[in-house]
Design an enzyme around this catalytic site. Structure first.
Site, PDB file in Angstrom:
ATOM      1  N   GLU A   1       2.572  -5.079  23.008  1.00 24.05           N
ATOM      2  CA  GLU A   1       3.215  -3.819  23.414  1.00 24.05           C
ATOM      3  C   GLU A   1       2.614  -3.304  24.709  1.00 24.05           C
ATOM      4  O   GLU A   1       1.403  -3.414  24.911  1.00 24.05           O
ATOM      5  CB  GLU A   1       3.031  -2.789  22.293  1.00 24.05           C
ATOM      6  CG  GLU A   1       3.754  -3.217  21.026  1.00 24.05           C
ATOM      7  CD  GLU A   1       3.436  -2.326  19.825  1.00 24.05           C
ATOM      8  OE1 GLU A   1       2.775  -1.293  19.990  1.00 24.05           O
ATOM      9  OE2 GLU A   1       3.851  -2.695  18.722  1.00 24.05           O
TER      10      GLU A   1
ATOM     11  N   ASP B   1       9.878  -2.407  15.013  1.00 23.52           N
ATOM     12  CA  ASP B   1       9.269  -1.250  15.681  1.00 23.52           C
ATOM     13  C   ASP B   1       7.984  -1.651  16.395  1.00 23.52           C
ATOM     14  O   ASP B   1       7.417  -0.856  17.143  1.00 23.52           O
ATOM     15  CB  ASP B   1       8.965  -0.154  14.652  1.00 23.52           C
ATOM     16  CG  ASP B   1       8.467   1.140  15.291  1.00 23.52           C
ATOM     17  OD1 ASP B   1       9.088   1.587  16.279  1.00 23.52           O
ATOM     18  OD2 ASP B   1       7.439   1.690  14.828  1.00 23.52           O
TER      19      ASP B   1
ATOM     20  N   GLY C   1       0.852  -1.190   0.000  1.00 21.72           N
ATOM     21  CA  GLY C   1       0.000   0.000   0.000  1.00 21.72           C
ATOM     22  C   GLY C   1       0.888   1.239   0.000  1.00 21.72           C
ATOM     23  O   GLY C   1       2.041   1.198  -0.433  1.00 21.72           O
ATOM     24  N   ARG C   2       0.345   2.324   0.536  1.00 25.82           N
ATOM     25  CA  ARG C   2       1.098   3.588   0.536  1.00 25.82           C
ATOM     26  C   ARG C   2       2.475   3.435   1.178  1.00 25.82           C
ATOM     27  O   ARG C   2       3.484   3.875   0.634  1.00 25.82           O
ATOM     28  CB  ARG C   2       0.348   4.656   1.333  1.00 25.82           C
ATOM     29  CG  ARG C   2      -0.875   5.218   0.682  1.00 25.82           C
ATOM     30  CD  ARG C   2      -1.363   6.340   1.597  1.00 25.82           C
ATOM     31  NE  ARG C   2      -2.631   6.887   1.179  1.00 25.82           N
ATOM     32  CZ  ARG C   2      -3.812   6.367   1.517  1.00 25.82           C
ATOM     33  NH1 ARG C   2      -3.872   5.277   2.245  1.00 25.82           N
ATOM     34  NH2 ARG C   2      -4.929   6.933   1.111  1.00 25.82           N
ATOM     35  N   ILE C   3       2.509   2.810   2.367  1.00 30.02           N
ATOM     36  CA  ILE C   3       3.778   2.726   3.102  1.00 30.02           C
ATOM     37  C   ILE C   3       4.732   1.767   2.391  1.00 30.02           C
ATOM     38  O   ILE C   3       5.918   2.077   2.211  1.00 30.02           O
ATOM     39  CB  ILE C   3       3.532   2.321   4.573  1.00 30.02           C
ATOM     40  CG1 ILE C   3       2.751   3.440   5.290  1.00 30.02           C
ATOM     41  CG2 ILE C   3       4.845   2.040   5.294  1.00 30.02           C
ATOM     42  CD1 ILE C   3       2.258   3.100   6.686  1.00 30.02           C
TER      43      ILE C   3
ATOM     44  N   ARG D   1       2.473  -4.282  12.317  1.00 27.90           N
ATOM     45  CA  ARG D   1       1.847  -4.739  13.553  1.00 27.90           C
ATOM     46  C   ARG D   1       2.560  -5.993  14.040  1.00 27.90           C
ATOM     47  O   ARG D   1       2.871  -6.891  13.248  1.00 27.90           O
ATOM     48  CB  ARG D   1       0.367  -5.075  13.321  1.00 27.90           C
ATOM     49  CG  ARG D   1      -0.548  -3.862  13.208  1.00 27.90           C
ATOM     50  CD  ARG D   1      -0.693  -3.116  14.528  1.00 27.90           C
ATOM     51  NE  ARG D   1      -1.588  -1.972  14.443  1.00 27.90           N
ATOM     52  CZ  ARG D   1      -1.209  -0.724  14.163  1.00 27.90           C
ATOM     53  NH1 ARG D   1       0.068  -0.443  13.947  1.00 27.90           N
ATOM     54  NH2 ARG D   1      -2.087   0.257  14.134  1.00 27.90           N
TER      55      ARG D   1
ATOM     56  N   HIS E   1       7.653   1.352  18.783  1.00 27.53           N
ATOM     57  CA  HIS E   1       6.478   1.727  17.974  1.00 27.53           C
ATOM     58  C   HIS E   1       6.447   3.249  17.745  1.00 27.53           C
ATOM     59  O   HIS E   1       5.551   3.936  18.229  1.00 27.53           O
ATOM     60  CB  HIS E   1       5.177   1.247  18.638  1.00 27.53           C
ATOM     61  CG  HIS E   1       4.038   1.194  17.680  1.00 27.53           C
ATOM     62  ND1 HIS E   1       2.998   0.294  17.772  1.00 27.53           N
ATOM     63  CD2 HIS E   1       3.756   1.945  16.582  1.00 27.53           C
ATOM     64  CE1 HIS E   1       2.131   0.499  16.793  1.00 27.53           C
ATOM     65  NE2 HIS E   1       2.566   1.511  16.054  1.00 27.53           N
TER      66      HIS E   1
HETATM   67  C1  8YV Z   1       0.642   5.030  16.109  1.00 28.51           C
HETATM   68  C2  8YV Z   1       0.138   3.379  14.235  1.00 28.51           C
HETATM   69  O1  8YV Z   1       1.422   4.291  16.968  1.00 28.51           O
HETATM   70  O2  8YV Z   1      -0.736   4.561  12.426  1.00 28.51           O
HETATM   71  C3  8YV Z   1      -0.761   3.526  13.069  1.00 28.51           C
HETATM   72  O3  8YV Z   1      -1.496   2.591  12.767  1.00 28.51           O
HETATM   73  O4  8YV Z   1       0.293   2.321  14.745  1.00 28.51           O
HETATM   74  C4  8YV Z   1       0.864   4.561  14.747  1.00 28.51           C
HETATM   75  O5  8YV Z   1       1.042   5.556  13.871  1.00 28.51           O
HETATM   76  C5  8YV Z   1      -0.586   5.286  16.853  1.00 28.51           C
HETATM   77  O6  8YV Z   1      -1.770   5.031  16.245  1.00 28.51           O
HETATM   78  C6  8YV Z   1      -0.468   6.690  17.387  1.00 28.51           C
HETATM   79  O7  8YV Z   1      -1.581   7.231  17.881  1.00 28.51           O
END
Ligand code: 8YV
Length: 316
Positions: free
Chosen positions: A264, A259, A156-158, A235, A282
């Site tokens: 967590e 990360d 996807g985007r990332i 995740r 994270h």
């Molecule tokens: C954040 C994330 O840790 O975008 C996500 O899905 O896991 C992270 O960017 C988190 O949601 C920060 O609020």
């Protein structure tokens, strides 16, 4: 009267936090110690019309049950795997997230972890600080990235942003996800297992949730192999963490840059004790600029909802 919202976590952006309190009557759960959260939510929940939550906290059935008037879940993150969608669908609750604004920073961190693992930056930092250089402890050379293959799981985007960056290091690229991505020159492997077999680095950028849970297990890790490196910025649930620790400890997997973790903020002691891992807490999206942009998008979705306007970034 201002709408009441429940805020599960703070934004590091003072401008975002100020807007929360200007536009809404906020119940700031995060200001209380964790063992007081449930009682606080039970006290204020009846009036709450929107939930401002995070990618990792999301909203489960127990929380939703305390919020009978809930209309909107605004997730400050791209991942919505911690939101109970069966429940939101059944109750007609809308859900938003923050796509786009965090892509570059998360991709940057994936590359930083890949470089740190490949060039063993934490171990070398320790080598210098610990006096091993001065003691002339022999050093083994690392392996170059040039000509190696990075396999991206989740394009996807990332995933695409990671690919773009790694192309600049002279790496070959592949990807796998169930559906074929149109308009890309990056070849798609036949399966996740094939991707691991064909890659020196496996970079996990897939969404969390039931569809990807435990997908990186013993077979995929074995396919990546003793010279292989796993990078995960997505995740922790996607990786069988016990299998990962076992593979790293046995040397059947070369290294990892992580990360995200299964539970967590807990990190297995055996994982943290390994020299061939790089660990971050994270923080893919944790920059001043990106957290401001994410928080602003949360605010803008909330404002749109209560103004009866279309949501900016609806998930449901
Ligand atoms: C954040 C994330 O840790 O975008 C996500 O899905 O896991 C992270 O960017 C988190 O949601 C920060 O609020």
């Amino acid at each position: 009267m201002k709408p009441e919202i429940l805020v599960m976590a703070p934004s590091p952006s003072p401008a975002v936090m100020a807007q929360f309190d200007v536009h809404f009557t906020c119940h700031h759960v995060w200001r209380l110690p964790a063992d007081e959260h449930a009682a606080f939510i039970a006290t204020v929940g009846a009036g709450v019309r929107a939930l401002a939550t995070t990618g990792t906290i999301g909203m489960d059935a127990a929380l939703a049950a305390r919020l009978p008037r809930l209309e909107l879940v605004a997730v400050n993150g791209i991942g919505v795997d911690a939101v109970d969608f069966e429940l939101t669908r059944a109750r007609g609750i809308r859900v938003t997230n923050t796509p786009g604004v965090l892509t570059d920073d998360v991709a940057d961190l994936a590359v930083a972890l890949l470089l740190a693992a490949a060039r063993r930056i934490p171990a070398l930092d320790h080598y210098v600080r610990g006096g091993q250089w001065q003691a002339r402890v022999p050093l083994q050379p690392a392996r170059t990235l040039r000509g190696k293959t990075a396999g991206i799981y989740g394009f996807g985007r990332i995933g695409k942003a990671v690919a773009q960056r790694l192309a600049g290091f002279g790496m070959a690229l592949r990807y796998f996800q169930p559906n074929v991505v149109a308009a890309t020159d990056v070849p798609r492997s036949a399966s996740l297992l094939a991707l691991a077999q064909e890659s020196d680095y496996l970079v996990v950028c897939a969404p969390g949730g039931a569809a990807t849970r435990g997908m990186i297990g013993p077979a995929v890790l074995a396919a990546l192999g003793p010279q292989g490196t796993l990078i995960n910025v997505a995740r922790g649930s996607i990786v069988d963490e016990a299998a990962l620790v076992a593979a790293l400890a046995a040397g059947t997997l070369g290294a990892a840059g992580l990360d995200v973790f299964a539970n967590e903020p807990e990190v297995p002691v055996a994982l943290a004790a390994l020299p061939n891992v790089v660990l971050t807490p994270h923080v893919g999206s944790l920059t001043v600029e990106t957290r401001h942009a994410m928080g602003q998008l949360v605010i803008d979705n909330l404002l749109a909802h209560f103004a009866g306007a279309p949501l900016l970034t609806p998930v449901q």
